[in-house]
Design an enzyme around this catalytic site. Structure first.
Site, PDB file in Angstrom:
ATOM      1  N   SER A 152       0.860  -1.173   0.000  1.00 43.90           N
ATOM      2  CA  SER A 152       0.000   0.000   0.000  1.00 43.90           C
ATOM      3  C   SER A 152       0.905   1.234   0.000  1.00 43.90           C
ATOM      4  O   SER A 152       2.023   1.201  -0.519  1.00 43.90           O
ATOM      5  CB  SER A 152      -0.937  -0.032   1.212  1.00 43.90           C
ATOM      6  OG  SER A 152      -1.784   1.094   1.233  1.00 43.90           O
ATOM      7  N   TYR A 165      -4.506   7.155  -7.026  1.00 43.13           N
ATOM      8  CA  TYR A 165      -3.451   6.441  -6.315  1.00 43.13           C
ATOM      9  C   TYR A 165      -3.852   6.204  -4.858  1.00 43.13           C
ATOM     10  O   TYR A 165      -3.757   5.087  -4.338  1.00 43.13           O
ATOM     11  CB  TYR A 165      -2.151   7.240  -6.381  1.00 43.13           C
ATOM     12  CG  TYR A 165      -0.963   6.543  -5.764  1.00 43.13           C
ATOM     13  CD1 TYR A 165      -0.312   5.526  -6.450  1.00 43.13           C
ATOM     14  CD2 TYR A 165      -0.481   6.913  -4.518  1.00 43.13           C
ATOM     15  CE1 TYR A 165       0.788   4.889  -5.892  1.00 43.13           C
ATOM     16  CE2 TYR A 165       0.612   6.284  -3.952  1.00 43.13           C
ATOM     17  CZ  TYR A 165       1.245   5.270  -4.643  1.00 43.13           C
ATOM     18  OH  TYR A 165       2.330   4.639  -4.080  1.00 43.13           O
ATOM     19  N   LYS A 169      -4.576   2.491  -3.215  1.00 45.68           N
ATOM     20  CA  LYS A 169      -3.747   2.036  -2.107  1.00 45.68           C
ATOM     21  C   LYS A 169      -4.572   1.833  -0.844  1.00 45.68           C
ATOM     22  O   LYS A 169      -4.264   0.959  -0.025  1.00 45.68           O
ATOM     23  CB  LYS A 169      -2.598   3.018  -1.868  1.00 45.68           C
ATOM     24  CG  LYS A 169      -1.562   3.024  -2.983  1.00 45.68           C
ATOM     25  CD  LYS A 169      -0.952   1.643  -3.217  1.00 45.68           C
ATOM     26  CE  LYS A 169       0.177   1.647  -4.233  1.00 45.68           C
ATOM     27  NZ  LYS A 169       0.736   0.297  -4.451  1.00 45.68           N
TER      28      LYS A 169
END
Length: 317
Positions: A152, A165, A169
């Site tokens: 992550s 993003y 994650k």
């Protein structure tokens, strides 16, 4: 304690450089056979894949006396996930470890990107990892053993200008925490890491001084060294979110703040008592949905045998 992976097989995605390469080399030097997976495309999602990066790292491992097979399939589809796992089965007959490290960056304002770029980003950063876990899971379950590490990022906590993003994650955290509960009785331990390290994404920072600082102070080898224990038979932890970089290691937990309870709750009541709700002076860690449910229902005027059963907390068993 000596951490050894002799006889084990690890699949590492995004392994053609940066942290993926470091994971591969660390496990290989400790005896693991490695499937070095890397599409060889650009780290910002460019579709110019080449087998070169994966082959280079596999060659590096073999030159040092280890065992490795290069694989240049792009993560992101169920078909490719099954093929990547099949590569491990064909070469070595088993899969013990999966490191979902492959990822791309897609920074920019919230509405900046084309639809296809957003979808490709989620496929690489989240959906691909999910498919790989699904493909490896039955083989791990059959043998009663598996170790999965999902990469992550602290970007999951919010950066600004990185919505896809951060969302992808953050999705890796939910994937990890749920799979950890299901996997523990099967012998499959699943953890996540938020690394702080020099990487191929860091190389894209337009400030050369910042890139050099990361390269000099936050080596990817330090991340791989810290995570090796969590990938080993010695590890009994699952459902953990690890933070590591530069030799530091800690864990991240979700926690509840203060609270209010009013069966006749109204918007006006919330406004009057919001400071109680947001009080962070006493935080209560919450590790699973079972724990969250137990905290919620303790206020309810039900008998104990009437409350919903949220199941056991197997993470810390």
């Amino acid at each position: 304690m000596s951490i050894d992976f002799t006889g084990q097989v690890a699949i590492v995605t995004g392994a053609g450089g940066g942290m993926g390469r470091a994971y591969s080399l660390e496990l290989a030097r400790r005896g693991a056979s490695i499937i070095v997976n890397d599409y060889g495309g650009g780290v910002l999602g460019e579709q110019n894949g080449t087998a070169g990066p994966a082959e280079a790292v596999a060659g590096e491992i073999e030159a040092a006396g280890g065992r490795a097979v290069a694989n240049s399939l792009a993560v992101g589809t169920a078909v490719n996930a099954r093929a990547i796992v099949q590569t491990a089965l064909d070469a070595y007959g088993r899969v013990d470890i999966l490191i979902n490290n492959a990822g791309t960056g897609i920074a920019g304002p919230f509405t900046a990107h084309e639809d296809e770029a957003i979808e490709r980003h989620y496929a690489t950063n989240l959906i691909g990892g999910h498919h790989l876990m699904r493909a490896a899971w039955p083989h791990m379950a059959d043998r009663g053993y598996g170790r999965i590490l999902n990469v992550s990022s602290n970007g999951a906590l919010g950066v600004g200008g990185n919505a896809p993003y951060g969302a992808a994650k953050a999705g890796m955290l939910g994937l990890t925490l749920d799979a950890a509960i299901e996997g523990k009785p099967l012998g499959i331990l699943v953890n996540a890491v938020m690394p702080t390290s020099f990487s191929r994404l860091v190389e894209q920072i337009p400030d050369p001084a910042a890139v050099a600082w990361f390269r000099d102070n936050l080596q990817p080898e330090q991340v791989a060294a810290a995570m090796a224990w969590f990938l080993s038979p010695a590890c009994t932890e699952t459902g953990r979110i690890l933070l590591t970089g530069g030799g530091r290691l800690s864990s991240l937990v979700f926690a509840e703040t203060g609270e209010m309870f009013d069966r006749s709750i109204q918007a006006e009541t919330v406004g009057e008592r919001i400071r109680e709700v947001l009080d962070e002076t006493t935080l209560t860690p919450v590790h699973t949905q079972a724990e969250a449910g137990a905290r919620y229902f303790r206020h309810m005027p039900w008998k104990a045998d009437q409350a919903p059963d949220f199941g056991p907390d197997v993470r810390r068993g």
